[in-house]
Design a protein around this motif. Structure first.
Motif, short mmCIF file in Angstrom:
data_model
loop_
_atom_site.label_atom_id
_atom_site.label_comp_id
_atom_site.label_asym_id
_atom_site.label_seq_id
_atom_site.Cartn_x
_atom_site.Cartn_y
_atom_site.Cartn_z
N VAL A 56 0.82 -1.21 0.00
CA VAL A 56 0.00 0.00 0.00
C VAL A 56 0.86 1.26 0.00
N LEU A 57 1.91 1.29 0.79
CA LEU A 57 2.71 2.52 0.91
C LEU A 57 3.58 2.79 -0.31
N THR A 58 4.19 1.75 -0.87
CA THR A 58 5.09 1.96 -2.01
C THR A 58 4.41 1.73 -3.35
N GLY A 59 3.35 0.94 -3.36
CA GLY A 59 2.67 0.60 -4.61
C GLY A 59 3.33 -0.53 -5.36
N THR A 60 4.38 -1.11 -4.82
CA THR A 60 5.07 -2.21 -5.50
C THR A 60 4.11 -3.38 -5.71
N LEU A 61 4.08 -3.89 -6.94
CA LEU A 61 3.19 -4.99 -7.30
C LEU A 61 4.01 -6.27 -7.44
N TYR A 62 3.53 -7.34 -6.84
CA TYR A 62 4.16 -8.66 -6.95
C TYR A 62 3.22 -9.57 -7.72
N ILE A 63 3.76 -10.22 -8.75
CA ILE A 63 2.97 -11.18 -9.53
C ILE A 63 3.67 -12.52 -9.40
N ARG A 64 3.01 -13.46 -8.76
CA ARG A 64 3.61 -14.78 -8.51
C ARG A 64 3.50 -15.68 -9.73
N SER A 65 4.50 -16.51 -9.92
CA SER A 65 4.52 -17.54 -10.98
C SER A 65 4.11 -16.98 -12.34
N VAL A 66 4.88 -16.01 -12.82
CA VAL A 66 4.52 -15.38 -14.10
C VAL A 66 4.65 -16.35 -15.26
N SER A 67 3.80 -16.14 -16.24
CA SER A 67 3.85 -16.91 -17.48
C SER A 67 3.98 -15.92 -18.64
N THR A 68 4.22 -16.43 -19.81
CA THR A 68 4.36 -15.55 -20.97
C THR A 68 3.05 -14.83 -21.28
N ALA A 69 1.92 -15.38 -20.84
CA ALA A 69 0.63 -14.73 -21.07
C ALA A 69 0.52 -13.42 -20.29
N GLU A 70 1.32 -13.27 -19.24
CA GLU A 70 1.26 -12.06 -18.42
C GLU A 70 2.25 -10.99 -18.84
N ALA A 71 3.00 -11.25 -19.88
CA ALA A 71 3.92 -10.24 -20.40
C ALA A 71 3.11 -9.10 -21.00
N GLY A 72 3.59 -7.89 -20.82
CA GLY A 72 2.89 -6.74 -21.37
C GLY A 72 3.12 -5.49 -20.54
N PHE A 73 2.24 -4.52 -20.71
CA PHE A 73 2.38 -3.24 -20.03
C PHE A 73 1.42 -3.14 -18.85
#
Length: 145
Positions: A56-73
């Motif tokens: 909440v304070l920094t806004g850093t987003l964590y995406i677990r177990s990324v796949s190629t489908a999640e590549a993008g902007f």
């Protein structure tokens, strides 16, 4: 006023992507992330708790177990403290593939390998037959003539 900045994050398939929200600064506070396909992640809106986590304070987003489908902007949107201005930071997530695995399972690569193998065998057979023909011809001309 609208401020737009961008950066690039590269992660291997299956890793956890860490996307910093640089739009969150002294004059702006984190509001939410806009994901691919207009999905929103932020306070009060977390569509998949197992997949996404944010600070909440920094806004850093964590995406677990990324796949190629999640590549993008991905866009991090922060709102100005003393006004209605927005700061938007776009992060490009590049998901790197394990090329050894791609080469093992890629149809075109395996087709090319097969064609090279067949072509090599044909060339070796033709060279062998030609060498045998030349050998027989020389051997026959030595005694016949």
């Amino acid at each position: 006023m609208l401020l737009i900045r961008s950066s690039v994050q590269e992660v291997p398939v299956g890793a956890t992507a860490v996307l910093p929200c640089l739009s969150n600064d002294d004059n702006h506070r984190f509001q939410f992330w806009q994901l691919i396909g207009d999905q929103v992640v932020g306070p009060g809106n977390l569509p998949n708790r197992d997949k996404y986590k944010f600070e909440v304070l920094t806004g850093t987003l964590y995406i677990r177990s990324v796949s190629t489908a999640e590549a993008g902007f991905y866009k991090c949107i922060s709102k100005g403290i003393e006004g209605s201005d927005l700061s938007i930071k776009s992060v490009e997530l590049i998901v790197k593939k394990d090329w050894d695995e791609v080469y093992e399972n890629d149809y075109e690569t395996n087709l090319f390998r097969g064609l090279v193998a067949v072509g090599s065998i044909v060339v070796l057979l033709v060279a062998g037959i030609l060498a045998f023909y030349i050998y027989r011809r020389r051997k026959g001309s030595r005694f016949g003539g």
